[in-house]
Scaffold this motif. Structure first.
Motif, short mmCIF file in Angstrom:
data_model
loop_
_atom_site.label_atom_id
_atom_site.label_comp_id
_atom_site.label_asym_id
_atom_site.label_seq_id
_atom_site.Cartn_x
_atom_site.Cartn_y
_atom_site.Cartn_z
N GLU A 43 -7.16 96.31 75.90
CA GLU A 43 -7.17 97.78 75.91
C GLU A 43 -8.14 98.31 74.87
O GLU A 43 -8.38 97.67 73.83
N ILE A 44 -8.68 99.48 75.15
CA ILE A 44 -9.48 100.22 74.17
C ILE A 44 -8.95 101.64 74.12
O ILE A 44 -8.70 102.26 75.16
N PHE A 45 -8.76 102.14 72.92
CA PHE A 45 -8.36 103.54 72.74
C PHE A 45 -9.47 104.21 71.92
O PHE A 45 -9.69 103.86 70.76
N ALA A 46 -10.18 105.14 72.54
CA ALA A 46 -11.30 105.80 71.89
C ALA A 46 -11.00 107.29 71.72
O ALA A 46 -10.81 108.00 72.72
N ASP A 90 -8.49 89.54 65.70
CA ASP A 90 -8.10 90.60 64.76
C ASP A 90 -8.94 91.85 65.07
O ASP A 90 -10.15 91.86 64.84
N LEU A 91 -8.29 92.87 65.59
CA LEU A 91 -9.00 94.09 66.00
C LEU A 91 -8.89 95.20 64.97
O LEU A 91 -9.27 96.35 65.24
N SER A 92 -8.39 94.88 63.80
CA SER A 92 -8.27 95.89 62.74
C SER A 92 -9.63 96.21 62.14
O SER A 92 -10.56 95.40 62.21
N CYS A 93 -9.71 97.38 61.55
CA CYS A 93 -10.94 97.81 60.88
C CYS A 93 -10.54 98.58 59.62
O CYS A 93 -10.71 99.81 59.55
N PRO A 94 -9.98 97.87 58.63
CA PRO A 94 -9.44 98.56 57.45
C PRO A 94 -10.46 99.32 56.62
O PRO A 94 -10.10 100.22 55.86
N ARG A 113 -0.54 93.92 64.66
CA ARG A 113 -1.53 93.22 65.46
C ARG A 113 -1.38 93.66 66.91
O ARG A 113 -0.29 94.01 67.35
N GLY A 114 -2.45 93.60 67.67
CA GLY A 114 -2.38 93.99 69.07
C GLY A 114 -3.66 93.66 69.78
O GLY A 114 -4.65 93.26 69.16
N LYS A 115 -3.65 93.85 71.11
CA LYS A 115 -4.83 93.60 71.93
C LYS A 115 -5.51 94.90 72.33
O LYS A 115 -6.25 94.95 73.31
N MET A 116 -5.23 95.97 71.59
CA MET A 116 -5.90 97.25 71.78
C MET A 116 -6.96 97.41 70.69
O MET A 116 -6.66 97.30 69.50
N LEU A 117 -8.18 97.70 71.10
CA LEU A 117 -9.25 97.97 70.14
C LEU A 117 -9.30 99.47 69.88
O LEU A 117 -9.59 100.25 70.79
N PRO A 118 -9.04 99.92 68.65
CA PRO A 118 -9.10 101.35 68.34
C PRO A 118 -10.49 101.75 67.87
O PRO A 118 -11.07 101.11 66.98
N ILE A 119 -11.04 102.80 68.47
CA ILE A 119 -12.32 103.36 68.04
C ILE A 119 -12.08 104.86 67.87
O ILE A 119 -12.14 105.62 68.84
N LEU A 120 -11.80 105.25 66.65
CA LEU A 120 -11.32 106.61 66.40
C LEU A 120 -12.32 107.38 65.54
O LEU A 120 -12.46 107.10 64.34
N TYR A 121 -12.98 108.33 66.17
CA TYR A 121 -13.92 109.16 65.43
C TYR A 121 -13.17 110.35 64.83
O TYR A 121 -13.14 111.44 65.38
N GLU A 122 -12.57 110.09 63.67
CA GLU A 122 -11.88 111.14 62.94
C GLU A 122 -12.25 111.02 61.46
O GLU A 122 -12.65 109.96 60.98
N ARG A 145 -21.86 103.82 60.25
CA ARG A 145 -21.89 102.47 60.81
C ARG A 145 -20.91 102.34 61.97
O ARG A 145 -20.08 103.20 62.21
N SER A 146 -20.98 101.23 62.67
CA SER A 146 -20.11 100.96 63.81
C SER A 146 -18.65 100.93 63.38
O SER A 146 -18.31 100.43 62.30
N LEU A 147 -17.78 101.45 64.24
CA LEU A 147 -16.34 101.40 64.00
C LEU A 147 -15.70 100.18 64.66
O LEU A 147 -14.48 100.04 64.63
N VAL A 148 -16.52 99.33 65.26
CA VAL A 148 -16.02 98.10 65.88
C VAL A 148 -16.16 96.96 64.89
O VAL A 148 -17.25 96.70 64.37
N PRO A 149 -15.06 96.27 64.58
CA PRO A 149 -15.16 95.14 63.64
C PRO A 149 -16.00 94.01 64.22
O PRO A 149 -16.27 93.97 65.43
N ASP A 150 -16.39 93.10 63.36
CA ASP A 150 -17.17 91.94 63.83
C ASP A 150 -16.27 91.07 64.71
O ASP A 150 -15.19 90.64 64.30
N LEU A 151 -16.73 90.80 65.93
CA LEU A 151 -15.93 90.07 66.91
C LEU A 151 -16.73 88.94 67.53
O LEU A 151 -17.94 89.06 67.73
#
Length: 560
Positions: free
Chosen positions: A81-84, A3-7, A245-254, A17-23
């Protein structure tokens, strides 16, 4: 699937804090990759500091999750995938070059190929210079890797693996099956019609390598997002928010929603650190604040461009100093419930405006209705384009394809097909009885021929209900009326991206005491649907009556 979501990202970014969920990372792989990365040196900084001392923790975390998501025993990658989304001046390109060198160091596949893709030659050259400089700064790396400057290539002497630095180009990027790809500044490729195809090609080629990955780092676009950039950003946000759901990890500084939508808050320098992960390293808040003060004096366009690049503010309309005055209020006049059916259902009278239609232009149509209860003006738009426009206007091809997918633009292969579809809509409106009794259809007087021929041949409406509208300064009254209606909340539209694009393209040209909006001044940018609105406003301003007022009392109005 992980689960790559970070609600809770909005709380996380407020608190730094980190924008990466616990993995459940494979820590041995993650730690080894970070160790390799940490020992690289930044070649263009005095003293050539190690990454462990100069790089922000936020990017070292990206390195950890990318390589720590691969199970070397099961040969399975859980983050493909990672989208930053990272603002300007946060050292994306330098850190990215270091990440791809780390990929070479972590690689165990003989003759594997890795790609760093820059959208421009300048970005690709910078990435290669940084990667080569990191190798030259370390004797061990210099013995292991062979730098081939003329090819922009770095080869691993141990196993034949290569890192190639390329500029984005369909011909160059079609065919390879890379083990890992990094694309920098995807927002610059938003208007490239081939970008989605190249991404599909790269993703497809990655399937042959279970350890393969794709990482995208980009700043926000300085114009409304479109094309491949818009699609990837939407996917990343949807995964982050837990919608898909997906295999892309989103890290969005917005910014969180309440700040991003409030100019007073995002302009407050106290909020800026939220979206500047490298603050205190490659950028300083005092310097940015000084730069911001300078940009504010240049007008709204400069403000929005600066904010998009340094604060990742997504802009809906690229306002300029010579923008049409109505553009400032366009977004606020949006009502997503407005469709063609709604315009016909709610209106007491309707007029139609049409503009454009050249082989490399859009044919724009506006159905403008006067609400029976509120008297507000409701407008619906559609546009058509010949496929030849994709070749003649390559810079806009990606945008046109996006509008086509969104349903606001139709691509036609044969000249005349667009006019046929316009005629279908005119017939539909006429059959409701709502079309104005006089001046029902307003068309640019220069391009009136095809429309007149089509509607009169089909015997839809008589020629005396079609009005040719002179362009240039003679449209001044309609332009000013539209501005007032929008600013006062008396003209509503559906808020579609096509029209946001057209409105942002409109440039005013002073003509004495009047103003005009000239297609020639807008260059390759499209404004035809907006001109169709002005044509429609021109006739709606005369307070028309519907044709059905002359029909028998028992006539039934049909909305199809």
């Amino acid at each position: 699937m992980w689960d790559l979501s970070c609600p809770d990202w909005q709380d996380r970014i407020r608190e730094g804090r980190s924008l990466v969920p616990d993995l459940p990372l494979f820590h041995e792989e993650a730690n080894l990759a970070v160790q390799f990365f940490d020992n690289l040196r930044i070649p263009d900084v005095e003293g050539m500091p190690l990454m462990r001392d100069a790089c922000g923790e936020w990017f070292r975390e990206i390195v950890a999750v990318l390589f720590g998501s691969y199970d070397p025993v099961a040969k399975q990658r859980y983050i493909q995938e990672i989208f930053a989304l990272i603002a300007k001046k946060n050292s994306k390109t330098t850190y990215g070059a270091g990440l791809m060198l780390t990929a070479l160091l972590m690689n165990t596949r003989p003759r594997a190929e890795f790609l760093f893709v820059g959208p421009t030659q300048a970005i690709a050259d910078l990435a290669f210079s940084q990667a080569a400089g990191m190798i030259e700064a370390d004797p061990e790396l210099l013995r292991r890797f062979h730098i081939r400057e003329h090819l922009k290539e770095i080869k691993d002497r141990l196993n034949g693996a290569k890192l190639k630095i390329k500029t984005f180009d369909l011909k160059i990027l079609t065919g390879p099956r890379p083990a890992g790809v990094m694309i920098d500044e995807l927002h610059l490729l938003g208007g490239d019609q081939y970008a989605p195809k190249v991404l599909r090609q790269l993703r497809g080629g990655r399937q042959s390598t279970p350890e393969g990955f794709l990482i995208i780092t980009t700043t926000q676009s300085d114009s409304p997002p479109t094309g491949a950039f818009e699609e990837e950003l939407k996917t990343a946000r949807a995964i982050r928010d837990g919608k898909v759901r997906g295999k892309m990890l989103p890290i969005l500084y917005e910014f969180p929603d309440d700040i991003a939508g409030n100019p007073k808050l995002w302009r407050d320098t106290r909020n800026w650190p939220m979206v500047m992960p490298n603050l205190g390293r490659s950028l300083r808040l005092d310097d940015l604040a000084d730069d911001w003060e300078t940009e504010q004096s240049k007008g709204e366009h400069a403000i929005r461009v600066w904010a998009s690049q340094h604060l990742n503010i997504q802009i809906g309309l690229g306002l300029r100093g010579d923008s049409w005055a109505g553009a400032e209020f366009w977004e606020a006049a949006a009502d997503a419930s407005i469709t063609l059916d709604e315009v016909l259902r709610r209106s007491e009278v309707v007029v139609i405006g049409i503009d454009g239609g050249g082989l490399d232009d859009l044919l724009g149509l506006c159905v403008l209705g006067r609400c029976a209860t509120t008297k507000k003006w409701l407008c619906w738009f559609h546009a058509w384009a010949h496929e030849i426009a994709l070749d003649r206007r390559k810079s806009e091809a990606g945008r046109l394809r996006t509008f086509e997918k969104q349903g606001d633009l139709t691509m036609v292969k044969r000249p005349g097909d667009d006019v046929d579809e316009v005629v279908v809509i005119i017939r539909r409106v006429e059959e409701t009885g709502l079309l104005a009794e006089e001046s029902a259809v307003a068309v640019d007087s220069v391009g009136i021929g095809d429309i007149v021929d089509a509607v009169t041949t089909e015997d839809i409406i008589s020629i005396d209900r079609i009005e040719g509208i002179s362009q240039g300064w003679k449209l001044n009254g309609a332009i000013k009326t539209t501005e007032r209606k929008i600013a006062g909340g008396d003209l509503l539209h559906a808020g579609r991206p096509l029209m946001a694009f057209c409105v942002s393209n409109a440039k005013i040209v002073p003509k004495g005491n009047a103003v005009s909006i000239d297609k020639a001044v807008s260059g390759t940018a499209k404004i035809d649907p907006l001109m169709a609105l002005f044509n429609a406003v021109y006739v709606m301003a005369s307070n028309p009556e519907p044709a059905f007022s002359q029909l028998p009392d028992d006539f039934e109005i049909r909305v199809i």
